[in-house]
Design an enzyme around this catalytic site. Structure first.
Site, mmCIF file in Angstrom:
data_model
loop_
_atom_site.group_PDB
_atom_site.id
_atom_site.type_symbol
_atom_site.label_atom_id
_atom_site.label_comp_id
_atom_site.label_asym_id
_atom_site.label_seq_id
_atom_site.Cartn_x
_atom_site.Cartn_y
_atom_site.Cartn_z
ATOM 1 N N ASN A 1 -4.165 -13.129 -22.487
ATOM 2 C CA ASN A 1 -3.970 -11.512 -23.004
ATOM 3 C C ASN A 1 -5.010 -10.500 -22.475
ATOM 4 O O ASN A 1 -4.730 -9.462 -21.958
ATOM 5 C CB ASN A 1 -3.510 -11.541 -24.084
ATOM 6 C CG ASN A 1 -2.063 -12.036 -24.412
ATOM 7 O OD1 ASN A 1 -2.050 -12.344 -23.611
ATOM 8 N ND2 ASN A 1 -2.143 -12.485 -26.178
ATOM 9 N N SER B 1 8.358 1.994 24.944
ATOM 10 C CA SER B 1 10.418 1.363 24.600
ATOM 11 C C SER B 1 10.659 0.906 25.201
ATOM 12 O O SER B 1 10.507 0.252 26.110
ATOM 13 C CB SER B 1 11.459 2.620 24.759
ATOM 14 O OG SER B 1 12.845 2.994 24.825
ATOM 15 N N SER B 2 11.813 0.024 24.616
ATOM 16 C CA SER B 2 12.430 -1.299 24.961
ATOM 17 C C SER B 2 13.897 -1.048 26.109
ATOM 18 O O SER B 2 13.968 -2.167 26.202
ATOM 19 C CB SER B 2 13.064 -2.326 24.138
ATOM 20 O OG SER B 2 14.782 -1.568 23.242
ATOM 21 N N GLY C 1 0.969 -12.213 -17.321
ATOM 22 C CA GLY C 1 0.066 -13.372 -16.305
ATOM 23 C C GLY C 1 -0.274 -14.619 -16.604
ATOM 24 O O GLY C 1 -0.981 -15.092 -15.834
ATOM 25 N N THR C 2 0.266 -15.086 -18.358
ATOM 26 C CA THR C 2 -0.267 -16.321 -18.181
ATOM 27 C C THR C 2 -0.108 -17.788 -17.459
ATOM 28 O O THR C 2 -0.963 -18.633 -17.437
ATOM 29 C CB THR C 2 0.289 -17.048 -19.347
ATOM 30 O OG1 THR C 2 -0.386 -15.780 -20.117
ATOM 31 C CG2 THR C 2 0.132 -18.139 -20.266
ATOM 32 N N GLU D 1 2.931 6.527 12.801
ATOM 33 C CA GLU D 1 4.176 6.197 12.392
ATOM 34 C C GLU D 1 3.579 4.967 11.005
ATOM 35 O O GLU D 1 4.599 5.139 10.405
ATOM 36 C CB GLU D 1 4.902 5.466 12.949
ATOM 37 C CG GLU D 1 5.497 6.919 13.890
ATOM 38 C CD GLU D 1 6.706 6.687 15.172
ATOM 39 O OE1 GLU D 1 7.020 5.365 15.326
ATOM 40 O OE2 GLU D 1 7.542 7.204 15.767
ATOM 41 N N ASN E 1 -7.990 -26.091 -20.855
ATOM 42 C CA ASN E 1 -7.629 -25.126 -21.771
ATOM 43 C C ASN E 1 -9.037 -25.276 -22.602
ATOM 44 O O ASN E 1 -9.629 -23.858 -23.310
ATOM 45 C CB ASN E 1 -6.554 -25.512 -22.847
ATOM 46 C CG ASN E 1 -5.211 -25.281 -22.008
ATOM 47 O OD1 ASN E 1 -4.497 -26.105 -21.300
ATOM 48 N ND2 ASN E 1 -4.648 -24.327 -22.377
ATOM 49 N N ASP E 2 -9.234 -26.097 -23.051
ATOM 50 C CA ASP E 2 -10.607 -26.118 -23.811
ATOM 51 C C ASP E 2 -12.489 -25.634 -23.507
ATOM 52 O O ASP E 2 -12.769 -25.845 -24.167
ATOM 53 C CB ASP E 2 -11.132 -27.685 -24.776
ATOM 54 C CG ASP E 2 -9.888 -28.432 -25.505
ATOM 55 O OD1 ASP E 2 -8.776 -27.390 -25.674
ATOM 56 O OD2 ASP E 2 -9.549 -29.550 -25.178
ATOM 57 N N HIS F 1 5.693 28.243 7.739
ATOM 58 C CA HIS F 1 7.281 27.753 7.845
ATOM 59 C C HIS F 1 7.468 28.214 9.069
ATOM 60 O O HIS F 1 8.898 27.888 9.396
ATOM 61 C CB HIS F 1 7.429 29.710 7.299
ATOM 62 C CG HIS F 1 7.475 29.989 6.304
ATOM 63 N ND1 HIS F 1 8.307 30.446 4.981
ATOM 64 C CD2 HIS F 1 6.334 30.802 6.253
ATOM 65 C CE1 HIS F 1 6.944 30.673 3.733
ATOM 66 N NE2 HIS F 1 5.810 31.731 5.020
ATOM 67 N N LYS G 1 7.759 5.336 28.728
ATOM 68 C CA LYS G 1 7.872 6.177 26.875
ATOM 69 C C LYS G 1 6.475 5.919 26.274
ATOM 70 O O LYS G 1 6.600 4.688 25.866
ATOM 71 C CB LYS G 1 9.516 6.227 26.197
ATOM 72 C CG LYS G 1 9.066 7.033 25.357
ATOM 73 C CD LYS G 1 10.357 6.994 24.338
ATOM 74 C CE LYS G 1 11.083 8.184 23.446
ATOM 75 N NZ LYS G 1 10.169 7.939 22.537
ATOM 76 N N ARG G 2 5.926 7.267 25.972
ATOM 77 C CA ARG G 2 4.804 6.522 24.498
ATOM 78 C C ARG G 2 5.091 7.553 23.158
ATOM 79 O O ARG G 2 5.724 8.440 23.446
ATOM 80 C CB ARG G 2 3.485 7.364 24.989
ATOM 81 C CG ARG G 2 2.705 6.452 26.441
ATOM 82 C CD ARG G 2 1.820 7.671 27.241
ATOM 83 N NE ARG G 2 0.745 7.516 26.604
ATOM 84 C CZ ARG G 2 -0.342 8.355 26.783
ATOM 85 N NH1 ARG G 2 -0.423 9.176 27.285
ATOM 86 N NH2 ARG G 2 -1.340 9.081 25.307
ATOM 87 N N ASN G 3 4.784 6.771 22.515
ATOM 88 C CA ASN G 3 5.377 7.035 20.594
ATOM 89 C C ASN G 3 4.238 7.089 19.344
ATOM 90 O O ASN G 3 3.182 6.613 20.259
ATOM 91 C CB ASN G 3 6.238 5.705 20.364
ATOM 92 C CG ASN G 3 7.662 6.398 21.096
ATOM 93 O OD1 ASN G 3 8.194 6.819 21.534
ATOM 94 N ND2 ASN G 3 8.084 4.739 21.401
#
Length: 474
Positions: free
Chosen positions: A142, A319-320, A100-101, A332, A132-133, A189, A325-327
């Site tokens: 690191n 729905s398109s 990651g430098t 999801e 840097n300094d 089940h 219609k409902r989802n």
């Protein structure tokens, strides 16, 4: 017209940089070198760098290795970075060197240029504050980058994921209480089983989220141990005595989180086990939320040809092609977020295993995936709680019909009639398409009053089962 630019110099010579950008020569060189992908670090990591550089400047001043006036300018610029003022000045993707430098240098350059500007100097001067300094004083990429990884993750856990999960747990527990007296047929089940209450179903969900909070809290203490002060390899070269302690004290004061110096900085730079541990908790949480969302989705399926036991709030979308219609869109979304978290955990696991001797060299991809997991899990859990769970209702008519037609409520008769006779009742009811009550009477095993007393009593006991308190962790 050509874009106005300025010239900065580094160890390799002059570099042309857009005049309004606060990054410097090393960032500009990296931009031309790593032309890979579009994935950039989220703001959480960039702003954590602001915290890290602020704490480092203050620690350097306390150790007497950075002049107070320079430290003050760096601190002001770093706070601005933490506040999000310079997010747009971090153009690099995550596809860079494994330590990651380049992003650490990006932070050093932005802060140095802004500090010099605060001191009355133009961008690109590197004086009196040098990236840097001064900004990177007593540090290395690191030890700084893994420190930022921990800081960003801890802040996201504490400030984003924990509140979201607590919100979801509360919403599920409230629904558990609301449905405490609503009978339903359990399913094992995927087949009909014995009766239970819808309150117990939602109490189970709430208890899963309570456990999710506990798992997250179990991982948090290891995030608060920081390798800052290890510098290039873990030996502490060029870091003054006491630097790590001053650094963590400042960071704790600013964030409210109890960060402490790692007693073995080699480990914190060579491996990121604490981050894999957190990702493992997120992976488990994702599987819990996935189960909850899928169950709610199926219980609400219909409205005419599915299970139809739950009614989820209308989100206004449809729905398109199928009018009206409902989802279950919110569920999801949560499901997809969980898929992403589970996949991210695999990347994080492999990335942590890729260290070589004293340095892990897959830090950027590791932290990118971890922070994405934290963000999407928190956001989707919060949306699911607010826009789905809190508005869920039950279809009592459908549930009552299901319970009345259920074959396996007669399991309560096992101690009275024995397994084989009860099996005869269920087989007769199924074959003749009658209720188990009618079958028991027709077979001469019980009269109607006896059946009602023996079968309904254990069902009624379910209503008083303390699911809500158990779900809330009481």
């Amino acid at each position: 017209m050509p874009t106005p630019s300025r010239i900065e110099h580094d160890a390799f010579g002059p570099v042309e940089i857009p005049s309004d950008r606060y990054w410097g020569a090393q960032t500009q060189r990296a931009l031309g070198l790593f032309e890979i992908g579009e994935e950039r670090f989220p703001a959480a990591l960039i702003r954590a760098f602001g915290l890290q550089k602020y704490a480092a400047a203050r620690a350097n001043a306390q150790c007497g290795v950075l002049a107070p006036e320079l430290a003050s300018a760096i601190e002001k610029a770093a706070i601005e970075l933490r506040e999000g003022r310079w997010d747009d000045h971090f153009p690099l993707t995550i596809w860079q060197t494994g330590s990651g430098t380049q992003t650490n240098m990006n932070a050093n350059e932005v802060i140095a240029n802004r500090a010099n500007q605060l001191l009355g100097q133009p961008l690109g001067t590197k004086t009196p504050v040098h990236p840097n300094d001064h900004v990177n004083r007593s540090q290395s990429s690191n030890d700084s980058f893994p420190t930022v990884m921990h800081v960003a993750a801890a802040i996201e856990v504490n400030g984003r994921l924990r509140p979201a999960l607590d919100q979801l747990r509360s919403a599920l527990a409230e629904r558990s209480q609301a449905f405490a007296d609503v009978l339903k047929v359990a399913r094992t089940h995927l087949m009909d089983a014995v009766p239970m209450t819808m309150g117990q179903t939602f109490g189970t969900f709430a208890h899963q989220v309570s456990n999710a909070l506990a798992r997250m809290d179990d991982a948090l203490p290891r995030l608060l141990v920081l390798p800052q002060g290890g510098t290039a390899a873990g030996t502490g070269l060029n870091a003054p005595a006491g630097f790590d302690g001053f650094f963590c004290a400042t960071l704790s004061e600013v964030t409210g989180l109890p960060f402490v110096p790692s007693p073995h900085k080699f480990e914190g730079m060579a491996a990121h086990d604490a981050l894999v541990e957190l990702s493992g908790a997120l992976n488990t949480i994702a599987t819990s939320l996935l189960k909850i969302a899928i169950d709610i989705r199926f219980l609400a399926s219909g409205p005419r040809c599915g299970l139809g036991e739950l009614r989820i709030p209308d989100d206004g979308l449809t729905s398109s092609i199928m009018p009206g219609k409902r989802n279950p869109t919110i569920a999801e979304v949560l499901v997809q977020a969980c898929f992403q978290v589970i996949g991210n955990h695999q990347t994080i696991t492999i990335a942590n295993a890729s260290g070589n001797f004293e340095l892990n060299v897959a830090k950027p991809v590791l932290v990118y995936n971890l922070l994405q997991s934290l963000r999407v899990l928190a956001d989707s859990a919060s949306v699911f709680a607010r826009r789905c769970v809190r508005g869920i209702d039950v279809d009592r008519e459908q549930l009552t019909t299901n319970v009345e037609r259920s074959l396996l409520a007669v399991t309560a008769l096992n101690p009275i009639l024995g397994y084989d006779r009860v099996a005869q009742i269920t087989a007769t009811a199924l074959r003749d398409r009658v209720t188990p009550r009618a079958a028991a009477i027709a077979l001469g095993f019980l009269d109607g009053d006896e059946y009602d007393r023996l079968v309904q009593h254990p069902v009624n006991c379910l209503i008083n089962y303390p699911t809500v308190n158990r779900a809330a962790g009481a």
